[in-house]
Design a protein around this motif. Sequence first.
Motif, PDB file in Angstrom:
ATOM      1  N   VAL A   1      11.453 -26.543 -24.273  1.00  0.00           N
ATOM      2  CA  VAL A   1      13.010 -26.385 -24.901  1.00  0.00           C
ATOM      3  C   VAL A   1      13.736 -27.503 -24.488  1.00  0.00           C
ATOM      4  N   GLY A   2      14.532 -27.661 -25.461  1.00  0.00           N
ATOM      5  CA  GLY A   2      15.671 -28.970 -25.348  1.00  0.00           C
ATOM      6  C   GLY A   2      16.826 -28.536 -26.030  1.00  0.00           C
ATOM      7  N   SER A   3      17.988 -29.384 -26.482  1.00  0.00           N
ATOM      8  CA  SER A   3      19.158 -28.686 -26.963  1.00  0.00           C
ATOM      9  C   SER A   3      19.589 -30.375 -27.390  1.00  0.00           C
ATOM     10  N   THR A   4      20.412 -30.244 -28.397  1.00  0.00           N
ATOM     11  CA  THR A   4      21.245 -31.586 -28.596  1.00  0.00           C
ATOM     12  C   THR A   4      22.333 -31.478 -27.689  1.00  0.00           C
TER      13      THR A   4
ATOM     14  N   LYS B   1      15.460 -23.505 -35.810  1.00  0.00           N
ATOM     15  CA  LYS B   1      15.791 -22.185 -35.373  1.00  0.00           C
ATOM     16  C   LYS B   1      16.374 -21.145 -36.301  1.00  0.00           C
TER      17      LYS B   1
ATOM     18  N   ALA C   1       9.037 -27.879 -30.371  1.00  0.00           N
ATOM     19  CA  ALA C   1      10.267 -27.461 -29.754  1.00  0.00           C
ATOM     20  C   ALA C   1      11.069 -26.889 -31.077  1.00  0.00           C
ATOM     21  N   GLY C   2      12.426 -26.454 -30.707  1.00  0.00           N
ATOM     22  CA  GLY C   2      13.082 -25.836 -31.676  1.00  0.00           C
ATOM     23  C   GLY C   2      13.175 -24.460 -31.871  1.00  0.00           C
TER      24      GLY C   2
ATOM     25  N   ALA D   1      18.112 -34.550 -32.783  1.00  0.00           N
ATOM     26  CA  ALA D   1      17.811 -34.876 -31.228  1.00  0.00           C
ATOM     27  C   ALA D   1      16.152 -34.864 -30.928  1.00  0.00           C
ATOM     28  N   TYR D   2      15.776 -33.960 -31.322  1.00  0.00           N
ATOM     29  CA  TYR D   2      14.320 -33.882 -31.134  1.00  0.00           C
ATOM     30  C   TYR D   2      13.403 -35.103 -31.619  1.00  0.00           C
TER      31      TYR D   2
ATOM     32  N   LEU E   1      19.967 -33.610 -25.170  1.00  0.00           N
ATOM     33  CA  LEU E   1      19.650 -34.392 -25.843  1.00  0.00           C
ATOM     34  C   LEU E   1      17.941 -34.499 -26.137  1.00  0.00           C
ATOM     35  N   HIS E   2      17.331 -33.979 -25.327  1.00  0.00           N
ATOM     36  CA  HIS E   2      15.693 -33.667 -25.638  1.00  0.00           C
ATOM     37  C   HIS E   2      15.419 -32.528 -24.434  1.00  0.00           C
ATOM     38  N   ILE E   3      14.064 -32.470 -24.400  1.00  0.00           N
ATOM     39  CA  ILE E   3      13.489 -31.131 -23.649  1.00  0.00           C
ATOM     40  C   ILE E   3      13.580 -31.379 -22.211  1.00  0.00           C
TER      41      ILE E   3
HETATM   42  O1  3SK Z   1      15.633 -27.095 -29.934  1.00  0.00           O
HETATM   43  C1  3SK Z   1      14.796 -27.661 -29.301  1.00  0.00           C
HETATM   44  O2  3SK Z   1      14.154 -27.289 -28.344  1.00  0.00           O
HETATM   45  C2  3SK Z   1      15.286 -29.258 -29.140  1.00  0.00           C
HETATM   46  C3  3SK Z   1      14.260 -30.096 -28.265  1.00  0.00           C
HETATM   47  C4  3SK Z   1      14.813 -31.216 -28.103  1.00  0.00           C
HETATM   48  C5  3SK Z   1      15.868 -31.872 -28.780  1.00  0.00           C
HETATM   49  C6  3SK Z   1      16.554 -31.181 -29.279  1.00  0.00           C
HETATM   50  C7  3SK Z   1      16.380 -29.735 -29.623  1.00  0.00           C
HETATM   51  C8  3SK Z   1      17.482 -29.008 -30.266  1.00  0.00           C
END
Ligand code: 3SK
Length: 515
Positions: free
Chosen positions: A316-319, A503, A292-293, A220-221, A322-324
């Motif tokens: 910080v983001g997550s799948t 991670k 990130a990550g 996603a990043y 989708l993004h930060i």
């Molecule tokens: O892990 C993150 O920080 C991240 C950032 C952007 C998109 C996806 C992820 C997992």
Amino acid sequence: MTQTNENAAVYFLDRHLAEGRSDKVAYIEADGEKRSITYGELAGQAGRFAGALYRHGVRREERIAMIVRDTLEFPVVFWGAMKAGAIPVPLNTLLSADVYEAILNDSRASILVVSEALYDTVKSAIEGNRFLRTVVVIGDAPEGTESFDQFVEGAPVEATCDACADELAFWLYSSGSTGVPKGVRHVHSSLQATCDTFGAQVLGITEDDLVFSAAKMFFAYGLGNAVSFPMSVGATTVIFSGRPTPDAVSAILAEHKPTIFYGVPTLYAAMVNAQEQAGGAPDHALRLCTSAGEALPREIGERWEKIWHAPIVDGVGSTEMLHIFLSNRPGDIVYGTSGTAVPGYEVRLVDEHDEDIKDGDVGELLVRGPSSAEGYWNRRHKSQSTFAGHWTRTGDKYERTETGRYVYCGRADDMFKVSGIWLSPFEVESALVDHPAVLEAAVVARKTDDGLEKPAAYIVLKPGASADVVGELKEFVKEKVGMWKYPRWITVVDELPKTATGKIQRFKLRDVEAV
Ligand code: 3SK
């Protein structure tokens, strides 16, 4: 331009033709054949790929699995599938055959597009698969597969299929920190939402930027970094299909001179160490870097900025989002923190009863914003617990400082109690990497003979550092973060297990015998 068709391919691809960017270079390969493609060519090739899917009888919402390296075909297949109303599912190119087999069965993809170099790994995963109709190989096609060129040859260039903003557009598989991949389903409007928020308001990306992401496009990043952000403004992206080692990345920064570089903490740490050893000033044209990550250690950010004279915006983001969504800002960076909510997102910290906590306390981070996923594929229970109405649970523990900045305290499920007090492995890891001999560290709980949990550390030493240093690390941690937090066991390893986004997979270390 009035946009009635809300298929994301209209905004990211077709729009550039109407806005006069047909001849502008969209992608440049830094390795391999060093090809490039303009926005006009990309739109044409994606349209042809969409036509080839129709010709093969692919219907809307069918999944198109992608095990594709960062080459020009990645955006062609990703946008081509979306143009056709099918669902591209980019997969991590570093997985094992067993995991591919599980994901291909879980997603029920009917077409798989795979880079030639990855076919050998994938081969055993597709034998016996009941859903795949065609395997398309980018390169020479082994028996039983079709080459990419053959697949698209003579196909009509299709117009973008009508879709609405809330319609499913693509999936990503999240390995998470537990190791079981889950299909995360995203809708058409989510990509543009991340560009309007992080892309425009944090990166400030423009058509004049040249960007390079060490994080691959299947994350996603990386997808935001190298596909949606640059394509939202008509910028140019350098792509690299190989391993982003410190040497390879430094060479790309020197040769292509990107203005934005997107990296991950492990890479920044290795590049800072290598550059400090080599001395001198690196050649580059960076205006901004992102990380990130995992949380970027303060000293790495500071040392990088001293050498490269370009700030790292840690976020910080997550799948699932989708993004930060939480980030520092250019011109307003406090290294060692994750900054504040990106405009367009809201965050909260809650205790175990979902009650908001006060500044200075540690709680779970929840986020709400326009790019949250629709849910996990076929994981109802997990979807219900993660996507709680408008709020999405991150599973990350954070503290908000008096100045309103968020400080990472570890994963919710990695925290453990020592002598009745919560311990964040991240805090002990940060203390360990402050030692001049330690490059990386991971800390997990381990039971003593009398069944009490204590911290155990796995460390990667810096090049040239002697393992004799282990003897002094316990005292070093005690002095830095407190008597009870020091690791009772310390094991030197060559590398730490990590997810695709960098991670640390602490769960993989829990069963490793410490010495
Ligand atoms: O892990 C993150 O920080 C991240 C950032 C952007 C998109 C996806 C992820 C997992």
